[in-house]
Write a protein that holds these residues in place. Structure first.
Motif, PDB file in Angstrom:
ATOM      1  N   TYR A 289       0.997  -1.016   0.034  1.00  0.00           N
ATOM      2  CA  TYR A 289       0.068   0.241  -0.113  1.00  0.00           C
ATOM      3  C   TYR A 289       0.883   1.263  -0.075  1.00  0.00           C
ATOM      4  N   VAL A 290       1.044   1.844  -1.050  1.00  0.00           N
ATOM      5  CA  VAL A 290       1.974   2.887  -1.314  1.00  0.00           C
ATOM      6  C   VAL A 290       1.382   4.237  -1.468  1.00  0.00           C
ATOM      7  N   VAL A 291       1.670   5.107  -0.733  1.00  0.00           N
ATOM      8  CA  VAL A 291       1.112   6.558  -0.886  1.00  0.00           C
ATOM      9  C   VAL A 291       2.268   7.437  -1.264  1.00  0.00           C
ATOM     10  N   ARG A 292       1.825   8.748  -1.774  1.00  0.00           N
ATOM     11  CA  ARG A 292       2.713   9.828  -2.483  1.00  0.00           C
ATOM     12  C   ARG A 292       2.737  10.868  -1.362  1.00  0.00           C
ATOM     13  N   ILE A 293       3.907  11.216  -0.771  1.00  0.00           N
ATOM     14  CA  ILE A 293       3.912  12.387   0.104  1.00  0.00           C
ATOM     15  C   ILE A 293       4.794  13.422  -0.688  1.00  0.00           C
ATOM     16  N   PRO A 294       4.246  14.292  -1.370  1.00  0.00           N
ATOM     17  CA  PRO A 294       5.083  15.282  -2.062  1.00  0.00           C
ATOM     18  C   PRO A 294       6.047  16.133  -1.219  1.00  0.00           C
ATOM     19  N   LYS A 295       5.466  16.503   0.064  1.00  0.00           N
ATOM     20  CA  LYS A 295       6.431  17.310   0.886  1.00  0.00           C
ATOM     21  C   LYS A 295       6.694  16.489   2.012  1.00  0.00           C
ATOM     22  N   HIS A 296       7.999  16.416   2.523  1.00  0.00           N
ATOM     23  CA  HIS A 296       8.592  16.035   3.597  1.00  0.00           C
ATOM     24  C   HIS A 296       8.217  14.421   3.955  1.00  0.00           C
ATOM     25  N   ARG A 297       8.390  13.775   2.848  1.00  0.00           N
ATOM     26  CA  ARG A 297       8.288  12.391   3.063  1.00  0.00           C
ATOM     27  C   ARG A 297       9.264  11.662   3.966  1.00  0.00           C
ATOM     28  N   ASP A 298      10.690  12.049   4.059  1.00  0.00           N
ATOM     29  CA  ASP A 298      11.370  11.404   4.818  1.00  0.00           C
ATOM     30  C   ASP A 298      11.220  11.950   6.079  1.00  0.00           C
ATOM     31  N   ALA A 299      10.938  12.912   6.468  1.00  0.00           N
ATOM     32  CA  ALA A 299      10.524  13.469   7.931  1.00  0.00           C
ATOM     33  C   ALA A 299       9.267  12.775   8.588  1.00  0.00           C
ATOM     34  N   MET A 300       8.452  12.364   7.389  1.00  0.00           N
ATOM     35  CA  MET A 300       7.200  11.707   7.783  1.00  0.00           C
ATOM     36  C   MET A 300       7.841  10.139   8.261  1.00  0.00           C
ATOM     37  N   MET A 301       8.739   9.694   7.377  1.00  0.00           N
ATOM     38  CA  MET A 301       8.858   8.174   7.763  1.00  0.00           C
ATOM     39  C   MET A 301       9.784   8.222   9.099  1.00  0.00           C
ATOM     40  N   LYS A 302      10.430   9.129   9.408  1.00  0.00           N
ATOM     41  CA  LYS A 302      11.095   9.377  10.819  1.00  0.00           C
ATOM     42  C   LYS A 302      10.155   9.376  11.995  1.00  0.00           C
ATOM     43  N   HIS A 303       9.151  10.325  11.789  1.00  0.00           N
ATOM     44  CA  HIS A 303       7.941  10.453  12.521  1.00  0.00           C
ATOM     45  C   HIS A 303       6.937   9.072  12.993  1.00  0.00           C
ATOM     46  N   LEU A 304       6.962   8.318  11.716  1.00  0.00           N
ATOM     47  CA  LEU A 304       6.420   7.041  11.961  1.00  0.00           C
ATOM     48  C   LEU A 304       7.148   6.087  12.856  1.00  0.00           C
ATOM     49  N   ALA A 305       8.350   6.128  12.340  1.00  0.00           N
ATOM     50  CA  ALA A 305       9.468   5.155  12.900  1.00  0.00           C
ATOM     51  C   ALA A 305       9.379   5.519  14.709  1.00  0.00           C
ATOM     52  N   HIS A 306       9.369   6.804  14.916  1.00  0.00           N
ATOM     53  CA  HIS A 306       9.479   7.174  16.268  1.00  0.00           C
ATOM     54  C   HIS A 306       8.314   6.793  16.959  1.00  0.00           C
ATOM     55  N   HIS A 307       7.067   6.620  16.179  1.00  0.00           N
ATOM     56  CA  HIS A 307       5.863   6.157  16.980  1.00  0.00           C
ATOM     57  C   HIS A 307       5.632   4.598  16.744  1.00  0.00           C
ATOM     58  N   GLY A 308       6.754   3.947  16.245  1.00  0.00           N
ATOM     59  CA  GLY A 308       6.494   2.424  16.318  1.00  0.00           C
ATOM     60  C   GLY A 308       5.868   1.974  15.095  1.00  0.00           C
ATOM     61  N   VAL A 309       5.811   2.678  14.102  1.00  0.00           N
ATOM     62  CA  VAL A 309       5.123   2.342  12.859  1.00  0.00           C
ATOM     63  C   VAL A 309       6.179   2.041  11.622  1.00  0.00           C
ATOM     64  N   GLY A 310       6.098   1.142  11.212  1.00  0.00           N
ATOM     65  CA  GLY A 310       7.143   0.622  10.010  1.00  0.00           C
ATOM     66  C   GLY A 310       6.873   1.142   8.645  1.00  0.00           C
ATOM     67  N   SER A 311       7.587   1.665   7.968  1.00  0.00           N
ATOM     68  CA  SER A 311       7.264   2.125   6.337  1.00  0.00           C
ATOM     69  C   SER A 311       8.694   1.947   5.495  1.00  0.00           C
ATOM     70  N   LYS A 312       8.515   2.045   4.387  1.00  0.00           N
ATOM     71  CA  LYS A 312       9.840   1.620   3.566  1.00  0.00           C
ATOM     72  C   LYS A 312       9.629   2.121   2.076  1.00  0.00           C
ATOM     73  N   VAL A 313      10.482   2.509   1.461  1.00  0.00           N
ATOM     74  CA  VAL A 313      10.455   3.193   0.162  1.00  0.00           C
ATOM     75  C   VAL A 313      10.837   2.027  -0.680  1.00  0.00           C
ATOM     76  N   TYR A 314       9.861   1.606  -1.745  1.00  0.00           N
ATOM     77  CA  TYR A 314       9.990   0.858  -2.764  1.00  0.00           C
ATOM     78  C   TYR A 314      10.012   1.328  -4.037  1.00  0.00           C
ATOM     79  N   TYR A 315      10.988   2.108  -4.784  1.00  0.00           N
ATOM     80  CA  TYR A 315      12.386   1.803  -4.551  1.00  0.00           C
ATOM     81  C   TYR A 315      13.071   3.135  -4.618  1.00  0.00           C
ATOM     82  N   PRO A 316      14.045   3.485  -3.659  1.00  0.00           N
ATOM     83  CA  PRO A 316      14.637   4.785  -3.458  1.00  0.00           C
ATOM     84  C   PRO A 316      15.543   5.228  -4.621  1.00  0.00           C
ATOM     85  N   VAL A 317      16.031   4.443  -5.579  1.00  0.00           N
ATOM     86  CA  VAL A 317      17.052   4.722  -6.535  1.00  0.00           C
ATOM     87  C   VAL A 317      16.334   3.838  -7.667  1.00  0.00           C
TER      88      VAL A 317
END
Ligand SMILES: *Cc1c(COP(=O)(O)O)cnc(C)c1O
Length: 375
Positions: A289-317
């Motif tokens: 289930y992949v969402v697009r976050i045009p602004k602040h994606r990486d900050a959002m992922m950090k925030h998710l991790a901080h609150h115990g939620v996993g997320s991952k980029v398929y594919y970053p390069v």
């Protein structure tokens, strides 16, 4: 609360005794590589995907490689494909000395943009290789039409899409040959590596059966050079247990996905966090289930991790920017939509055993972040 990106324990726990029984059956049979279990799985997967033949092999990556070997790809030949996929989509091409001709993706589905394929075809093109990203089929009607106009076979990378449908046709069944992966995290995952090819072409199926055993039609007699890429009986036995549950799991994934999208809309987040586009004529099986976050994606992922939620980029390069493909000569900016997707998309936890509470929690965490970002 903790919500991992994927937790396979919930899937395997209820099947534990069936899985152990299947493994014991193989140990008792002493037939560890290919053999009856593998043949049974080959028929079952062929039937499941609406094709005549299934050919087991060692991985999804090898399935792609074998498919291209069977199409007689040789050095200098070109294959039109997407730059936004797992590495193996492109490496199967370059390992044969052939050249991937990338075309950009559709920003809504993240699949190859079928309207760009024709312009990429040259006199060297030998095949078209679409990928059904995240479990949603590429636009096969349009792709098959281009293939037919130019006499080019279509190889489907259906590694993420077993059981997905496009106008009622199963992933893997519409091209000349379809490739599946049974890597443990895939929708149908084994207890290790595994893969399969499916086709309706009997001669091609025979060729693939030889190529996976070093090119020999009979033991120790080789008409051509193949590779060693056989499916283990233990994997086949495990996969046969799990195949019975696959449709139920896929249905559950679809429900989770629909619920996420509903929650994002309710939370008024669907502008900043764009839910996946689901083509109406298809059956998306939500490998991710992949969402697009045009602004602040990486900050959002950090925030998710901080609150115990996993997320991952398929594919970053994107593939055209991989260091090993620098020799192809593509630079940044060559495929803007693929590059934008690599920077803006992220997969949220979505698996059949997830609870509604876990999903609500994920969206709550997202909401908290957006409220702060808006403020
Ligand atoms: C997983 C995957 C593969 C490779 O499968 P393996 O079994 O890991 O070798 C190929 N293509 C795509 C799109 C994949 O997701």
């Amino acid at each position: 609360m903790k919500v991992p990106l994927l937790d396979l324990r919930g899937q395997h726990q209820p099947l534990r005794s069936q899985l152990l029984e299947a493994v014991a059956r193989v140990i008792d049979s002493q037939q560890f590589v290919l053999g009856r279990e593998v043949e049974a799985l080959e028929s079952e997967i062929a039937e499941y995907s609406g094709t005549k033949f299934g050919i087991g092999c060692a991985s999804g990556s090898d399935a792609l490689l074998l498919a291209l070997m069977a199409l007689n790809l040789s050095p200098g030949d070109e294959v039109v494909t997407t730059p936004f996929s797992f590495f193996a989509t492109a490496s199967a091409i370059t390992r044969l000395g052939a050249v991937p001709r990338f075309v950009d993706i559709d920003p809504q589905t993240y699949n190859i943009d079928s309207s760009l394929i024709e312009a990429a075809i040259t006199f060297r093109t030998r095949a078209i290789l679409p990928v059904h990203m995240y479990g949603q089929c590429a636009e096969m009607d349009a792709i098959l039409a281009v293939g037919a106009r130019h006499g080019l076979p279509v190889v489907e990378d259906a590694a993420q899409a077993i059981g997905a449908e496009d106008s009622g046709r199963r992933a893997g069944s519409t091209g000349r040959v379809g490739c599946f992966s049974f890597y443990p995290t895939k929708n149908l995952g084994g207890g290790g590596d595994g893969g399969m090819l499916v086709t309706n072409d009997e001669a091609l199926a025979e060729r693939l059966r030889r190529l996976r055993v070093h090119g020999g039609a009979t033991e120790y007699h080789h008409d051509e050079v193949g590779i060693n890429s056989r499916l283990d009986a233990m994997q086949a036995a495990i996969l046969r247990v799990k195949l019975k549950y696959l449709d139920g799991w896929s249905e559950a994934r679809r429900q989770k996905a629909a619920f996420y999208t509903e929650l994002l809309r309710e939370a008024d987040l669907a502008i900043e966090i764009v839910p996946p586009f689901v083509a109406p004529a298809g059956r998306h099986i939500f490998h991710q289930y992949v969402v697009r976050i045009p602004k602040h994606r990486d900050a959002m992922m950090k925030h998710l991790a901080h609150h115990g939620v996993g997320s991952k980029v398929y594919y970053p390069v994107p593939l055209h920017l991989q260091a090993c493909f620098a020799f192809l000569g593509y630079g940044t900016g060559a495929f803007p939509e693929a590059e934008r997707a690599a920077l803006e998309t992220v997969a949220l936890p979505c698996f059949p055993e997830m609870t509604e509470d876990q999903q609500r929690y994920v969206v709550e965490v997202l909401t908290k972040f957006q409220a702060e970002a808006r403020a």
